[in-house]
Design a protein around this motif. Structure first.
Motif, PDB file in Angstrom:
ATOM      1  N   ARG A  44       0.814  -1.204   0.000  1.00 52.43           N
ATOM      2  CA  ARG A  44       0.000   0.000   0.000  1.00 52.43           C
ATOM      3  C   ARG A  44       0.851   1.259   0.000  1.00 52.43           C
ATOM      4  O   ARG A  44       0.395   2.314  -0.391  1.00 52.43           O
ATOM      5  CB  ARG A  44      -0.920   0.025   1.203  1.00 52.43           C
ATOM      6  N   THR A  45       2.060   1.164   0.480  1.00 46.58           N
ATOM      7  CA  THR A  45       2.883   2.350   0.656  1.00 46.58           C
ATOM      8  C   THR A  45       3.566   2.793  -0.621  1.00 46.58           C
ATOM      9  O   THR A  45       4.279   3.779  -0.622  1.00 46.58           O
ATOM     10  CB  THR A  45       3.957   2.061   1.719  1.00 46.58           C
ATOM     11  N   GLN A  46       3.379   2.115  -1.733  1.00 49.54           N
ATOM     12  CA  GLN A  46       4.044   2.474  -2.964  1.00 49.54           C
ATOM     13  C   GLN A  46       3.590   3.857  -3.415  1.00 49.54           C
ATOM     14  O   GLN A  46       2.410   4.151  -3.518  1.00 49.54           O
ATOM     15  CB  GLN A  46       3.742   1.458  -4.071  1.00 49.54           C
ATOM     16  N   ALA A  47       4.554   4.738  -3.730  1.00 48.61           N
ATOM     17  CA  ALA A  47       4.221   6.093  -4.131  1.00 48.61           C
ATOM     18  C   ALA A  47       3.722   6.115  -5.564  1.00 48.61           C
ATOM     19  O   ALA A  47       4.350   5.520  -6.441  1.00 48.61           O
ATOM     20  CB  ALA A  47       5.457   6.992  -3.994  1.00 48.61           C
ATOM     21  N   VAL A  73     -16.874  -0.932 -10.769  1.00 46.48           N
ATOM     22  CA  VAL A  73     -17.733  -2.094 -10.570  1.00 46.48           C
ATOM     23  C   VAL A  73     -16.829  -3.235 -10.127  1.00 46.48           C
ATOM     24  O   VAL A  73     -16.032  -3.754 -10.912  1.00 46.48           O
ATOM     25  CB  VAL A  73     -18.493  -2.457 -11.861  1.00 46.48           C
ATOM     26  N   ILE A  74     -16.932  -3.618  -8.850  1.00 45.00           N
ATOM     27  CA  ILE A  74     -15.961  -4.504  -8.218  1.00 45.00           C
ATOM     28  C   ILE A  74     -16.602  -5.848  -7.901  1.00 45.00           C
ATOM     29  O   ILE A  74     -17.669  -5.910  -7.277  1.00 45.00           O
ATOM     30  CB  ILE A  74     -15.411  -3.869  -6.917  1.00 45.00           C
ATOM     31  N   ALA A  80      -8.952  -9.239  -4.052  1.00 42.70           N
ATOM     32  CA  ALA A  80      -8.494  -9.708  -2.741  1.00 42.70           C
ATOM     33  C   ALA A  80      -8.753  -8.691  -1.640  1.00 42.70           C
ATOM     34  O   ALA A  80      -9.094  -9.063  -0.513  1.00 42.70           O
ATOM     35  CB  ALA A  80      -7.005 -10.056  -2.810  1.00 42.70           C
ATOM     36  N   ASP A  81      -8.598  -7.403  -1.913  1.00 45.46           N
ATOM     37  CA  ASP A  81      -8.736  -6.369  -0.892  1.00 45.46           C
ATOM     38  C   ASP A  81      -9.615  -5.253  -1.451  1.00 45.46           C
ATOM     39  O   ASP A  81      -9.116  -4.298  -2.059  1.00 45.46           O
ATOM     40  CB  ASP A  81      -7.359  -5.828  -0.494  1.00 45.46           C
ATOM     41  N   VAL A  82     -10.918  -5.380  -1.270  1.00 48.38           N
ATOM     42  CA  VAL A  82     -11.862  -4.419  -1.826  1.00 48.38           C
ATOM     43  C   VAL A  82     -11.673  -3.045  -1.196  1.00 48.38           C
ATOM     44  O   VAL A  82     -11.692  -2.019  -1.895  1.00 48.38           O
ATOM     45  CB  VAL A  82     -13.306  -4.916  -1.619  1.00 48.38           C
ATOM     46  N   ALA A  83     -11.454  -2.987   0.113  1.00 50.20           N
ATOM     47  CA  ALA A  83     -11.301  -1.702   0.799  1.00 50.20           C
ATOM     48  C   ALA A  83     -10.092  -0.941   0.270  1.00 50.20           C
ATOM     49  O   ALA A  83     -10.141   0.281   0.073  1.00 50.20           O
ATOM     50  CB  ALA A  83     -11.171  -1.923   2.308  1.00 50.20           C
ATOM     51  N   ARG A  84      -9.026  -1.645   0.020  1.00 53.99           N
ATOM     52  CA  ARG A  84      -7.822  -1.007  -0.513  1.00 53.99           C
ATOM     53  C   ARG A  84      -8.073  -0.433  -1.899  1.00 53.99           C
ATOM     54  O   ARG A  84      -7.691   0.700  -2.209  1.00 53.99           O
ATOM     55  CB  ARG A  84      -6.684  -2.012  -0.580  1.00 53.99           C
ATOM     56  N   LEU A  85      -8.752  -1.189  -2.743  1.00 56.06           N
ATOM     57  CA  LEU A  85      -9.041  -0.709  -4.090  1.00 56.06           C
ATOM     58  C   LEU A  85      -9.955   0.508  -4.041  1.00 56.06           C
ATOM     59  O   LEU A  85      -9.749   1.483  -4.792  1.00 56.06           O
ATOM     60  CB  LEU A  85      -9.686  -1.829  -4.913  1.00 56.06           C
ATOM     61  N   GLU A  86     -10.956   0.498  -3.173  1.00 53.80           N
ATOM     62  CA  GLU A  86     -11.850   1.643  -3.064  1.00 53.80           C
ATOM     63  C   GLU A  86     -11.100   2.891  -2.614  1.00 53.80           C
ATOM     64  O   GLU A  86     -11.335   3.995  -3.123  1.00 53.80           O
ATOM     65  CB  GLU A  86     -12.989   1.323  -2.093  1.00 53.80           C
ATOM     66  N   LEU A 102     -17.908   6.629  -7.997  1.00 55.15           N
ATOM     67  CA  LEU A 102     -19.056   5.796  -7.676  1.00 55.15           C
ATOM     68  C   LEU A 102     -18.552   4.373  -7.490  1.00 55.15           C
ATOM     69  O   LEU A 102     -17.774   3.869  -8.303  1.00 55.15           O
ATOM     70  CB  LEU A 102     -20.082   5.833  -8.812  1.00 55.15           C
ATOM     71  N   LEU A 103     -18.978   3.708  -6.426  1.00 57.18           N
ATOM     72  CA  LEU A 103     -18.475   2.375  -6.098  1.00 57.18           C
ATOM     73  C   LEU A 103     -19.641   1.381  -6.051  1.00 57.18           C
ATOM     74  O   LEU A 103     -20.635   1.612  -5.362  1.00 57.18           O
ATOM     75  CB  LEU A 103     -17.745   2.398  -4.755  1.00 57.18           C
ATOM     76  N   PHE A 104     -19.496   0.306  -6.803  1.00 54.03           N
ATOM     77  CA  PHE A 104     -20.532  -0.731  -6.860  1.00 54.03           C
ATOM     78  C   PHE A 104     -19.883  -2.094  -6.642  1.00 54.03           C
ATOM     79  O   PHE A 104     -18.766  -2.348  -7.117  1.00 54.03           O
ATOM     80  CB  PHE A 104     -21.226  -0.750  -8.231  1.00 54.03           C
ATOM     81  N   LEU A 105     -20.590  -2.975  -5.940  1.00 52.83           N
ATOM     82  CA  LEU A 105     -20.147  -4.360  -5.771  1.00 52.83           C
ATOM     83  C   LEU A 105     -21.089  -5.269  -6.556  1.00 52.83           C
ATOM     84  O   LEU A 105     -22.309  -5.081  -6.540  1.00 52.83           O
ATOM     85  CB  LEU A 105     -20.148  -4.763  -4.292  1.00 52.83           C
TER      86      LEU A 105
END
Length: 407
Positions: A44-47, A73-74, A80-86, A102-105
């Motif tokens: 996650r820390t990648q700039a 649209v996820i 693997a990590d929906v929260a991270r992608l959002e 806009l975020l959809f599952l």
């Protein structure tokens, strides 16, 4: 006795060659799978790199028009990590001066098409499909002919469309940035309508009677007018087919695919090496009917497979044509070994016919194709089996979909 020893040695040599080829294929598969998993597991820390400024349209008074939000649209069963992608979607949107996304599952009942349609109705400037090839296809179905671009965050088994578009698969960060700030490219959309065996047929919708095979081949006739998708048609963006490939995919367990990726297809393919060849008749465009006996029949919008394998070297994703491969092997294992080498060599530019070759690939091109099968066969589109068929009607829709690619 000498003859028996000679045959034994020949069989042993063939076994060694086949084993070596299988080992090479498995190594390539494992390396591809590791690269895919490492991309999804990026820290996650990648700039993030510096982001370009998006061009903006102009209102009637000449002032810059605000871009609509991006929509994601996820598929939570693939990502693997929906929260991270959002969070990445929000951060990158703000850096680009876009509204919050806009975020959809997706769900089993709504696998992506309805979410994409809602995103369009809410003014999305780009709709990003995050999931496997099935999610991508569902999202694309709503975007065809709208002019709204589709971005890709591939996280499924094969991710063949992303590979053929040469998307940056090194990190999810790169993929999000490309989806929101990349270049728009028009690509072809392909459609397949299958006719199931009589026992499976239902009363058709009124639009089902339209003949999707009307059109022109690669040599003659005018460009076909865009045809609205029929309810019974399946969209595919990479490849569709019947025979060995569809039987293998139908036999591949979803749990195994989740554990080891597309290597699962390789393991299941061994079961079908000796299956009966498929008998069919096919007409491409306005051409004549021809009969074939094949291991597999493929319709391609693009030609690259996992591990860099090029099955259809002439296939282009934006040329307005279907590329068709009628693939056959003879001599069981020897035929498959011959096919493997033929595909490897043609990927390096070697296209000559080999004497006494136990494998053959007939290449055809056209805007439409119609196939009649001698018995029901499974059919796959972009890796998903969509049923059994006794007839296939396939067509290409030139520049039907806009996609986001790297600049």
């Amino acid at each position: 006795m000498a003859y028996r020893e000679h045959m034994l040695h020949a069989a042993l040599a063939l076994g060694i060659i086949a084993t070596a080829l299988a080992a090479i294929a498995l190594v390539l598969a494992v390396e591809t799978y590791r690269a895919q998993r490492s991309a999804l597991a990026a820290p996650r820390t990648q700039a993030p790199r510096a982001l370009p400024v998006l061009p903006r349209s102009v209102d009637d008074d000449g002032s810059p028009a605000a871009l609509g939000p991006a929509a994601f649209v996820i598929n939570p069963t693939k990502v693997a990590d929906v929260a991270r992608l959002e969070e990445m979607a929000r951060t990158t949107s703000r850096e680009l001066g876009l509204p919050d996304p806009l975020l959809f599952l997706t769900t089993a009942e709504e696998p992506g098409r309805a979410q994409a349609a809602e995103a369009i109705s809410r003014g999305a400037s780009v709709v990003v499909a995050a999931g496997g090839d099935g999610t991508v296809r569902e999202v694309a179905r709503s975007l065809v002919r709208t002019g709204i671009p589709m971005g890709l965050i591939p996280s499924g088994t094969g991710n063949l469309l992303a590979r053929n578009l040469d998307l940056p698969l090194d990190t999810v960060t790169s993929l999000v940035q490309t989806a929101l700030s990349g270049r728009d490219m028009a690509m072809d959309a392909a459609w397949l309508r299958l006719v199931p065996p009589p026992a499976e047929r239902r009363d058709p919708d009124p639009g089902d009677e339209a003949d999707a095979s009307d059109g022109s081949d690669a040599e003659t006739g005018p460009d076909p007018e865009p045809t609205p998708a029929q309810p019974s048609e399946h969209l595919f963006l990479v490849m569709a087919g019947t025979g060995f490939d569809a039987a293998t995919m139908a036999d591949t367990d979803e749990g195994l695919k989740r554990r080891i990726g597309w290597v699962a297809y390789f393991l299941r393919a061994v079961r079908h090496l000796g299956a009966r060849r498929t008998r069919l008749a096919m007409k491409v465009g306005h051409g004549s009917w021809r009969t074939y006996r094949v291991r597999t029949l493929l319709f391609a919008n693009c030609g690259r497979l996992p591990a860099g394998i090029v099955l259809l070297p002439d296939a282009e994703i934006d040329d307005g044509y279907l590329d068709i491969a009628a693939v056959d092997t003879r001599g069981w294992l020897f035929g498959w070994v011959s096919l493997f080498w033929r595909v490897m060599l043609q990927g390096l530019g070697w296209r000559r016919e080999m004497p006494y070759d136990a494998a053959s690939i007939d290449f055809l091109r056209g805007r439409t194709a119609t196939v009649a099968l001698d018995q029901p066969e499974p059919v796959q589109v972009d890796g998903d089996v969509v049923g059994e068929a006794v007839e296939l009607h396939v067509r290409i829709e030139e520049s039907g979909l806009v996609v986001r690619v790297r600049r």
